[in-house]
Design a protein around this motif. Structure first.
Motif, PDB file in Angstrom:
ATOM      1  N   VAL A 110      23.998  38.860  41.025  1.00 58.52           N
ATOM      2  CA  VAL A 110      25.427  38.578  41.174  1.00 58.52           C
ATOM      3  C   VAL A 110      25.728  38.675  42.671  1.00 58.52           C
ATOM      4  O   VAL A 110      25.393  39.666  43.294  1.00 58.52           O
ATOM      5  CB  VAL A 110      26.286  39.602  40.405  1.00 58.52           C
ATOM      6  N   ASP A 111      26.358  37.626  43.230  1.00 55.81           N
ATOM      7  CA  ASP A 111      26.608  37.621  44.680  1.00 55.81           C
ATOM      8  C   ASP A 111      25.351  38.040  45.431  1.00 55.81           C
ATOM      9  O   ASP A 111      25.382  38.861  46.344  1.00 55.81           O
ATOM     10  CB  ASP A 111      27.754  38.574  45.027  1.00 55.81           C
ATOM     11  N   GLN A 112      24.228  37.464  45.013  1.00 52.99           N
ATOM     12  CA  GLN A 112      22.928  37.915  45.507  1.00 52.99           C
ATOM     13  C   GLN A 112      22.781  37.778  47.024  1.00 52.99           C
ATOM     14  O   GLN A 112      22.316  38.696  47.704  1.00 52.99           O
ATOM     15  CB  GLN A 112      21.836  37.092  44.803  1.00 52.99           C
ATOM     16  N   ASP A 113      23.204  36.621  47.557  1.00 55.69           N
ATOM     17  CA  ASP A 113      23.063  36.400  48.999  1.00 55.69           C
ATOM     18  C   ASP A 113      23.861  37.433  49.786  1.00 55.69           C
ATOM     19  O   ASP A 113      23.417  37.960  50.805  1.00 55.69           O
ATOM     20  CB  ASP A 113      23.527  34.988  49.376  1.00 55.69           C
ATOM     21  N   LYS A 114      25.053  37.728  49.277  1.00 54.57           N
ATOM     22  CA  LYS A 114      25.914  38.716  49.948  1.00 54.57           C
ATOM     23  C   LYS A 114      25.259  40.094  49.903  1.00 54.57           C
ATOM     24  O   LYS A 114      25.271  40.827  50.898  1.00 54.57           O
ATOM     25  CB  LYS A 114      27.274  38.746  49.244  1.00 54.57           C
ATOM     26  N   GLN A 115      24.689  40.446  48.749  1.00 55.00           N
ATOM     27  CA  GLN A 115      24.015  41.739  48.622  1.00 55.00           C
ATOM     28  C   GLN A 115      22.891  41.865  49.648  1.00 55.00           C
ATOM     29  O   GLN A 115      22.725  42.902  50.293  1.00 55.00           O
ATOM     30  CB  GLN A 115      23.401  41.881  47.220  1.00 55.00           C
ATOM     31  N   ILE A 116      22.100  40.790  49.781  1.00 53.52           N
ATOM     32  CA  ILE A 116      20.948  40.823  50.685  1.00 53.52           C
ATOM     33  C   ILE A 116      21.403  40.976  52.132  1.00 53.52           C
ATOM     34  O   ILE A 116      20.881  41.816  52.876  1.00 53.52           O
ATOM     35  CB  ILE A 116      20.094  39.541  50.514  1.00 53.52           C
ATOM     36  N   VAL A 152      12.608  29.636  50.051  1.00 53.97           N
ATOM     37  CA  VAL A 152      12.257  30.345  51.290  1.00 53.97           C
ATOM     38  C   VAL A 152      13.028  29.761  52.473  1.00 53.97           C
ATOM     39  O   VAL A 152      13.638  30.479  53.275  1.00 53.97           O
ATOM     40  CB  VAL A 152      10.735  30.270  51.566  1.00 53.97           C
ATOM     41  N   GLU A 153      13.010  28.422  52.577  1.00 47.14           N
ATOM     42  CA  GLU A 153      13.695  27.757  53.691  1.00 47.14           C
ATOM     43  C   GLU A 153      15.202  27.998  53.620  1.00 47.14           C
ATOM     44  O   GLU A 153      15.857  28.273  54.630  1.00 47.14           O
ATOM     45  CB  GLU A 153      13.395  26.252  53.683  1.00 47.14           C
ATOM     46  N   GLU A 154      15.769  27.893  52.424  1.00 45.47           N
ATOM     47  CA  GLU A 154      17.222  28.077  52.258  1.00 45.47           C
ATOM     48  C   GLU A 154      17.656  29.484  52.667  1.00 45.47           C
ATOM     49  O   GLU A 154      18.639  29.662  53.400  1.00 45.47           O
ATOM     50  CB  GLU A 154      17.624  27.842  50.792  1.00 45.47           C
ATOM     51  N   ILE A 155      16.914  30.498  52.183  1.00 44.91           N
ATOM     52  CA  ILE A 155      17.307  31.880  52.468  1.00 44.91           C
ATOM     53  C   ILE A 155      17.108  32.198  53.943  1.00 44.91           C
ATOM     54  O   ILE A 155      17.927  32.888  54.565  1.00 44.91           O
ATOM     55  CB  ILE A 155      16.507  32.874  51.582  1.00 44.91           C
ATOM     56  N   THR A 156      16.020  31.680  54.530  1.00 45.39           N
ATOM     57  CA  THR A 156      15.795  31.906  55.969  1.00 45.39           C
ATOM     58  C   THR A 156      16.979  31.393  56.776  1.00 45.39           C
ATOM     59  O   THR A 156      17.509  32.075  57.658  1.00 45.39           O
ATOM     60  CB  THR A 156      14.509  31.191  56.433  1.00 45.39           C
ATOM     61  N   GLN A 157      17.405  30.172  56.471  1.00 45.87           N
ATOM     62  CA  GLN A 157      18.522  29.584  57.222  1.00 45.87           C
ATOM     63  C   GLN A 157      19.818  30.347  56.978  1.00 45.87           C
ATOM     64  O   GLN A 157      20.612  30.547  57.898  1.00 45.87           O
ATOM     65  CB  GLN A 157      18.675  28.114  56.844  1.00 45.87           C
ATOM     66  N   LEU A 158      20.042  30.795  55.742  1.00 47.05           N
ATOM     67  CA  LEU A 158      21.241  31.574  55.430  1.00 47.05           C
ATOM     68  C   LEU A 158      21.260  32.857  56.265  1.00 47.05           C
ATOM     69  O   LEU A 158      22.286  33.228  56.831  1.00 47.05           O
ATOM     70  CB  LEU A 158      21.268  31.915  53.934  1.00 47.05           C
ATOM     71  N   LEU A 159      20.122  33.532  56.347  1.00 45.35           N
ATOM     72  CA  LEU A 159      20.046  34.756  57.140  1.00 45.35           C
ATOM     73  C   LEU A 159      20.278  34.455  58.617  1.00 45.35           C
ATOM     74  O   LEU A 159      20.989  35.186  59.315  1.00 45.35           O
ATOM     75  CB  LEU A 159      18.685  35.441  56.944  1.00 45.35           C
ATOM     76  N   GLN A 160      19.667  33.363  59.089  1.00 38.92           N
ATOM     77  CA  GLN A 160      19.802  33.017  60.508  1.00 38.92           C
ATOM     78  C   GLN A 160      21.254  32.745  60.896  1.00 38.92           C
ATOM     79  O   GLN A 160      21.722  33.215  61.935  1.00 38.92           O
ATOM     80  CB  GLN A 160      18.920  31.812  60.839  1.00 38.92           C
ATOM     81  N   MET A 183      30.916  42.106  55.150  1.00 32.91           N
ATOM     82  CA  MET A 183      31.044  41.001  56.098  1.00 32.91           C
ATOM     83  C   MET A 183      31.288  39.715  55.331  1.00 32.91           C
ATOM     84  O   MET A 183      30.892  39.592  54.179  1.00 32.91           O
ATOM     85  CB  MET A 183      29.769  40.862  56.947  1.00 32.91           C
ATOM     86  N   VAL A 184      31.933  38.771  55.965  1.00 36.13           N
ATOM     87  CA  VAL A 184      32.102  37.460  55.345  1.00 36.13           C
ATOM     88  C   VAL A 184      30.789  36.724  55.506  1.00 36.13           C
ATOM     89  O   VAL A 184      30.227  36.650  56.590  1.00 36.13           O
ATOM     90  CB  VAL A 184      33.245  36.674  56.024  1.00 36.13           C
ATOM     91  N   ILE A 185      30.261  36.217  54.412  1.00 35.11           N
ATOM     92  CA  ILE A 185      28.994  35.518  54.460  1.00 35.11           C
ATOM     93  C   ILE A 185      29.225  34.066  54.852  1.00 35.11           C
ATOM     94  O   ILE A 185      29.882  33.317  54.136  1.00 35.11           O
ATOM     95  CB  ILE A 185      28.288  35.561  53.079  1.00 35.11           C
ATOM     96  N   LYS A 186      28.689  33.691  55.982  1.00 35.10           N
ATOM     97  CA  LYS A 186      28.802  32.281  56.372  1.00 35.10           C
ATOM     98  C   LYS A 186      27.902  31.476  55.471  1.00 35.10           C
ATOM     99  O   LYS A 186      26.767  31.855  55.232  1.00 35.10           O
ATOM    100  CB  LYS A 186      28.346  32.098  57.826  1.00 35.10           C
ATOM    101  N   GLN A 187      28.393  30.381  54.976  1.00 34.73           N
ATOM    102  CA  GLN A 187      27.601  29.544  54.094  1.00 34.73           C
ATOM    103  C   GLN A 187      26.918  28.441  54.888  1.00 34.73           C
ATOM    104  O   GLN A 187      27.484  27.884  55.813  1.00 34.73           O
ATOM    105  CB  GLN A 187      28.491  28.913  53.012  1.00 34.73           C
ATOM    106  N   LEU A 188      25.677  28.196  54.537  1.00 30.46           N
ATOM    107  CA  LEU A 188      24.968  27.066  55.139  1.00 30.46           C
ATOM    108  C   LEU A 188      25.646  25.776  54.738  1.00 30.46           C
ATOM    109  O   LEU A 188      26.100  25.637  53.613  1.00 30.46           O
ATOM    110  CB  LEU A 188      23.533  26.994  54.584  1.00 30.46           C
ATOM    111  N   ALA A 189      25.680  24.852  55.655  1.00 25.68           N
ATOM    112  CA  ALA A 189      26.127  23.520  55.260  1.00 25.68           C
ATOM    113  C   ALA A 189      25.153  23.035  54.209  1.00 25.68           C
ATOM    114  O   ALA A 189      23.947  23.042  54.425  1.00 25.68           O
ATOM    115  CB  ALA A 189      26.110  22.597  56.466  1.00 25.68           C
ATOM    116  N   ASP A 190      25.658  22.676  53.047  1.00 27.51           N
ATOM    117  CA  ASP A 190      24.801  22.245  51.942  1.00 27.51           C
ATOM    118  C   ASP A 190      24.080  20.962  52.316  1.00 27.51           C
ATOM    119  O   ASP A 190      24.686  19.939  52.570  1.00 27.51           O
ATOM    120  CB  ASP A 190      25.676  22.016  50.704  1.00 27.51           C
ATOM    121  N   LYS A 191      22.739  21.077  52.351  1.00 24.10           N
ATOM    122  CA  LYS A 191      21.978  19.909  52.793  1.00 24.10           C
ATOM    123  C   LYS A 191      22.104  18.750  51.833  1.00 24.10           C
ATOM    124  O   LYS A 191      21.894  17.609  52.201  1.00 24.10           O
ATOM    125  CB  LYS A 191      20.495  20.299  52.946  1.00 24.10           C
TER     126      LYS A 191
END
Length: 733
Positions: A219-225, A247-255, A621-629
């Protein structure tokens, strides 16, 4: 071999600088030097590599080390070369070498310079290599990551299966097999396959006392990470995903959220993988997001956390990957995210496999589910799986998991377990789990109709409880071996022998109260239309007031409330408490256009609410979202401005028409105008358009189910979606 155990310690000091051996290393090495076969079961960080590196350096001839990964070989060769003046002391022999490099390796072996030769199992099958090895002295064979031999191992590789026959062709030398993960079944399989049943077995405890194990819901996994990593700033960690794409998606989200993360997977070229591995080792990157290709043999002692974005396919995988954490004995936090839907996806994937492979895969998965859903000590569960007993009251590390730190309240569910078994039996054991649940809660489906089940007295027998509750009961029955999923007729539930005995004489069947299963997410409560980012909990008081405000503004603009902000956006506002237009654009489903047009009243209202009620806004923190490819926003806007045919727009971006409409819906709901009148005018006449618009103007919801209920006889879904896009664009934007 030339050395005896008496001078082992002096060689250890000479080559590695250590004054004493760790655990059973001394005895293992002595046994191997005495020409006996050795089987080593030692957890990650226990010092397996030294068990073959030191005897190889001490012995006449060359030791052949069979290893599954080029990255692992490189890492270990570099380490050995670091303790010698001659780089020829250790080599790799695999497909990465050209002819001249291969020749140089063979020359060093012939000249007695090379003591350790790392080879991939595929290389050993080549006749020219086998002939060459016959001509030189082999000190011993080491089979690293030996679990790859077993079909029951978590990383089975068919090429490992034939190792014994290849080694026999090369010549007679002792074998040392090493693995960090092996259940009793896998251990037996390895020894049998390598013909080393009489080998001396050394088994260290699998209890990594410094590791903390935790299972979290997806639940809200990206935010938790991101929140976790920010709270542990500067610490090294690994995040494992099952696919390269993830892997690529999460790397970019973290970056984009300011975290120094790098990807690692088999789709990257060797040079890039090697570079990323070095960046992590040199602490120039703090987080590696990786498939399971990363970490095997990587000697970084201070990895402080290991996360599993996706639950692994087996407990061996889980144990080995969590074992990357805290190898120095320091902090090691292991968090895995679990959603039963992921298990169902893996089961579907297994359905296409041969029966034998499917059976193995299903059994391994069932253990993972049992571990994820257990309310007992996770450490006790894991150690039991590897054939080791553990006292969860007094054992070292007993409190180091989420279940022991925060014990779940247990509730009795004997009657419901019996009800579930009864329905399985009375439907003649021919339904899958979801179908059984539908029968219990009384939900009509094509399956229940085809078997005419709605007339049965047990149809709807459990409708007083939610379907996700019954799913959990059925999964617990599977975990406890009262039910099994039949392999041949994939997914059908059958009563086992234990299940029949329990049904005849039921005893206590306790389950954890908060298996409620919202936590385990089997109910799909968070994957309904437009609720992918719905908060788990929100400010009910504020939510009611925001809905009133929305209604008031909608009335002023003479448009429906949903055209201002959708419910999911209001939900998120009650979590984030945005008090500026900029903060509002971080709310789910709110684009800049929508924020500018309608946002001021909302942020002013929330700011006053926060002040009046002394609200401490969440520090999340507010999680910035990747521009959806997958989003082609600019292209779609430009194309509609140029009045291009929508079928051509979809085709140009390799989208189905439905996918294109989804993209367009996303654009208009975030506040951007799209002019598609030119297209709709060719599809619907003026009266038809007016009829749908008038309905939307008065409707309480713009959901497709509402539209189809009203217009399904007159319009198809595509026409209604197009009109909904036009309506939102014209009226709300």
């Amino acid at each position: 071999m030339e050395a005896t155990s008496k001078n082992l310690t002096s060689y250890l000091k000479k080559y590695f600088g250590f004054d004493q051996f760790k655990g059973q290393q001394h005895e293992i090495i002595t046994t191997l030097l005495n020409n006996e076969d050795v089987f080593v079961l030692m957890p990650t960080g226990g010092g397996k590599s030294l068990c073959y590196q030191l005897p190889a350096l001490m012995s006449d001839g060359v030791a052949i080390i069979v290893s599954p990964l080029i990255a692992l070989m490189k890492n270990q060769v570099d380490a050995i070369r670091g303790i010698s003046e001659n780089d020829g002391i250790a080599h790799v022999l695999n497909s990465s070498l050209n002819k001249s490099e291969t020749k140089a390796v063979m020359t060093d072996i012939k000249d007695g310079v090379t003591k350790l030769l790392y080879v991939a199992p595929e290389s050993l099958t080549k006749e020219e290599y086998i002939d060459f090895f016959k001509s030189v002295k082999i000190s011993f064979f080491a089979i690293d990551e030996a679990h790859c031999i077993s079909e029951w191992g978590h990383d089975f590789r068919p090429e490992y299966r034939n190792l014994k026959s290849i080694l026999n062709k090369i010549g007679d030398a002792p074998i040392i097999a090493l693995t960090a993960t092996a259940t009793p079944k896998v251990q037996e399989d390895i020894q049998k396959t390598l013909g080393m049943q009489s080998a001396r077995v050394f088994k260290d405890s699998f209890n990594r006392t410094n590791l903390f194990y935790e299972i979290r819901p997806k639940v809200d996994q990206d935010k938790q990470i991101i929140k976790f990593i920010k709270q542990n700033d500067g610490k090294s960690g690994v995040i494992y995903c099952l696919s390269r794409k993830k892997v690529e998606e999460i790397t970019q989200l973290l970056q984009v959220n300011g975290i120094n993360a790098i990807p690692y997977h088999a789709g990257l070229d060797v040079k890039t993988r090697s570079k990323h591995q070095d960046l992590f080792l040199m602490e120039e990157a703090s987080v590696v997001v990786a498939t399971i290709a990363f970490g095997m043999g990587i000697d970084k002692p201070d990895v402080r956390f290991v996360m599993h974005y996706d639950i692994p396919k087996s407990l061996e995988s889980y144990y080995q990957e969590t074992g990357r954490a805290g190898r120095d004995g320091g902090e090691g936090i292991c968090i895995a995210f679990y959603d039963y839907k992921d298990i169902e996806k893996l089961e579907k994937f297994l359905a296409s496999k041969p029966v034998a492979e499917r059976e193995v895969g299903m059994q391994l998965l069932s253990e993972v589910v049992a571990y994820a859903e257990t309310s007992m000590s996770r450490r006790k569960f894991l150690l039991h799986y590897f054939g080791e007993e553990f006292d969860d009251k007094t054992g070292e590390g007993a409190m180091m998991d989420d279940n022991m730190r925060n014990p779940k309240k247990m509730v009795e569910a004997k009657d419901d377990a019996v009800t579930a078994l009864e329905v399985v039996q009375k439907t003649n054991q021919k339904l899958k789990l979801n179908d059984i649940v539908n029968v219990i809660v009384g939900k009509e489906t094509s399956i229940t109709k085809s078997y005419n089940l709605s007339t049965e007295p047990f149809f709807g027998i459990g409708k007083s409880k939610e379907d996700y509750y019954w799913k959990s009961i059925l999964r617990q029955l599977i975990v406890r071996n009262y039910l099994e999923k039949e392999i041949e007729s994939y997914g059908v539930l059958k009563l086992t022998k234990d299940g029949k005995a329990y049904f005849a004489n039921p005893t206590s069947f306790e389950i954890a109260e908060d298996i409620d299963f919202k936590k385990l997410l089997s109910d799909g409560a968070f994957d309904k239309e437009d609720t992918s980012s719905t908060p788990i909990a929100y400010d009910d008081v504020l939510l009611k007031q925001l809905k009133e405000l929305r209604k008031k503004i909608a009335k002023k603009h003479q448009i429906p409330p949903f055209a201002i902000f959708q419910d999911t956006s209001l939900d998120d506002m009650t979590m984030q408490y945005p008090t500026t237009i900029k903060e509002l654009t971080n709310v789910f489903g709110v684009g800049e256009g929508k924020a500018q047009k309608f946002g001021k009243d909302f942020v002013d209202f929330i700011a006053k609410y926060v002040t009046d009620n002394d609200i401490i806004r969440p520090e999340d923190m507010v999680i910035k979202q990747l521009a959806d490819k997958s989003s082609h926003k600019v292209y779609i806007i430009q194309s509609t401005d140029r009045k291009l045919n929508l079928e051509d727009v979809a085709s140009a971006k390799n989208l189905s028409m439905s996918d294109l409409l989804s993209e367009m819906e996303s654009i208009v709901y975030q506040g951007t105008k799209l002019n598609i009148d030119y297209y709709i005018d060719d599809v619907l006449d003026e009266d038809q358009q007016e009829e749908i618009s008038d309905f939307l103007m008065e409707a309480e919801s713009d959901s497709m189910s509402t539209l189809l209920k009203e217009f399904s006889d007159d319009y198809d879904e595509e026409e209604l979606r197009l009109m909904r896009i036009k309506f939102i664009s014209d009226v709300a934007n």
